[in-house]
Design an enzyme around this catalytic site. Structure first.
Site, short mmCIF file in Angstrom:
data_model
loop_
_atom_site.label_atom_id
_atom_site.label_comp_id
_atom_site.label_asym_id
_atom_site.label_seq_id
_atom_site.Cartn_x
_atom_site.Cartn_y
_atom_site.Cartn_z
N LYS A 119 0.82 -1.08 0.02
CA LYS A 119 -0.10 -0.08 0.07
C LYS A 119 0.89 1.40 -0.08
CE LYS A 119 -4.34 -1.52 1.20
NZ LYS A 119 -5.82 -1.25 1.78
N LYS A 201 -4.03 -9.41 -6.13
CA LYS A 201 -5.17 -9.72 -5.66
C LYS A 201 -6.24 -9.03 -6.09
CE LYS A 201 -6.13 -7.30 -1.28
NZ LYS A 201 -6.75 -7.40 -0.34
N LYS A 204 -11.22 -3.72 -4.02
CA LYS A 204 -12.14 -2.95 -4.42
C LYS A 204 -11.56 -1.34 -4.72
CE LYS A 204 -13.64 -3.48 0.28
NZ LYS A 204 -12.86 -3.14 1.20
#
Ligand code: ATP
Ligand code: LTN
Length: 335
Positions: A119, A201, A204
């Protein structure tokens, strides 16, 4: 004493971030399991809104996503009469316990977390301290409720191990407060991959809308996204390490139809990717169609959602406060 305190069932707890509309990955990796556990376990599920602000969120969008995530919990069949369903920020003990735990967590432990590395690479302009220490807040979410099991996708395994380490250390230093939880990871689809980059992965918060199937996509959109899914070019439908795209689609098809890999390979032997992608799209659309209908009903009544928020928070606070007070006392605070 609340009902949940008096049953002999094992307890399960999990949370989902309101960082966008939930995806097929969230559903197969986590939510479907939540639903399956609801009758056999004492379940506690939360919308992890405090976690969502580790990446930048527009305030109006965040507010809407808190409602939509909770409404999606209800839409897949989670029932506030059976489970405790609440919003994390409504129970103040999460942030408060997180501080106690932070002071019992080492910098080096956090620095190893792969989600932080991923991230922070993705949000290089906002590598905030909350993003770094996020697993400590997640440990607090879990440990406050003393669950036996934590149903999550495979990407959360490392965070769960840290929660266990933090709990063990705290118990050793101050005396027994926390229960050591076990992960509960589905055997199939524990990591649904992006439809556009099957090495990553499904997420969203992916900027590419074609990379994920949202739980609120309509049938045509779902089929279109599967048709466009990135695969290799050899047109053979089988599971293989060098075929991540097709392997991912076979996993999804298997999870929604209940067919085994061998059955799927036999069903599509001699057929091309076009036929297979269409079949996967149709099967997924069928699985998700009731969710959409339920969702519209739940999201249109915000007053009722607010009422459920309050009720859920009240039940969760009762449990969280007991554990929090015990931890505070053990550390030496005057209550
Ligand atoms: P973001 O995309 O914003 O990072 P996320 O969807 O990864 O969010 P959560 O919403 O908190 O994160 O995830 C909720 C649950 O869904 C977790 O248990 C997580 O492990 C699971 N999950 C998320 N993505 C996948 C996936 N691609 N495959 C399987 N499980 C997943
Ligand atoms: N970190 C998780 C969401 C999450 C969670 C939790 C999961 C926050 N708190 C407690 C299980 C238990 C994620 O990013 N998927």
């Amino acid at each position: 004493m609340s009902d949940i305190e008096t049953t002999a069932k094992k307890r399960a707890l999990s949370c989902v971030q309101p960082s966008g509309i939930l995806t097929l990955g969230n559903y197969l990796g986590a939510l479907k399991n939540f639903k399956a556990m609801q009758d056999d376990f004492e379940c506690i599920f939360a919308v992890a809104d405090l976690h969502a602000i580790t990446v930048r969120q527009q305030p109006a969008a965040l507010r809407q996503q808190i409602y939509s995530t909770y409404a999606l919990f209800l839409s897949i069949g989670l029932d506030p009469e059976k489970s405790i369903l609440f919003v994390q920020s409504h129970v103040k003990e999460h942030a408060a316990l997180s501080w106690l735990l932070s002071c019992n967590t080492q910098f080096g432990e956090m620095a190893r977390m792969t989600q932080f590395k991923d991230k922070s690479a993705k949000h290089a302009d906002n590598i905030n301290v909350g993003l770094f220490s996020y697993p400590v807040l997640m440990a607090a979410d879990i440990l406050l409720y003393k669950p036996d099991f934590v149903p999550v996708g495979a990407d959360q395994k490392q965070h769960l191990e840290i929660a266990r380490d933090i709990a063990n250390r705290f118990n050793n230093n101050y005396g027994e407060v926390f229960k050591i939880p076990e992960p509960y990871i589905p055997p199939l689809c524990a990591r649904v991959m992006s439809l556009q980059n099957p090495e990553q992965k499904m997420s969203k918060s992916d900027e590419n809308q074609n990379a994920f199937v949202s739980l609120l996509d309509d049938k045509d959109t779902i089929i279109r996204k599967f048709k466009r899914a990135v695969t290799d070019s050899d047109n053979k439908i089988c599971v293989s390490e060098d075929k991540p795209g097709i392997t991912n689609l076979i996993g999804i098809y298997s999870a929604v139809t209940g067919k085994s890999t061998a059955e799927i390979e036999a069903e599509f032997s001699g057929k091309g990717y076009g036929d297979f992608k269409l079949a996967v799209g149709e099967a997924v659309a069928e699985e998700l169609s009731p969710i959409y209908e339920n969702y519209n009903r739940f999201i249109s009544d915000k007053a009722e959602l607010d009422r459920m928020f309050r009720e859920g928070a009240e039940k969760a606070s009762y449990l969280a406060n007991k554990t929090y007070k015990k931890a505070m006392k053990k550390v030496g605070f005057v209550l």
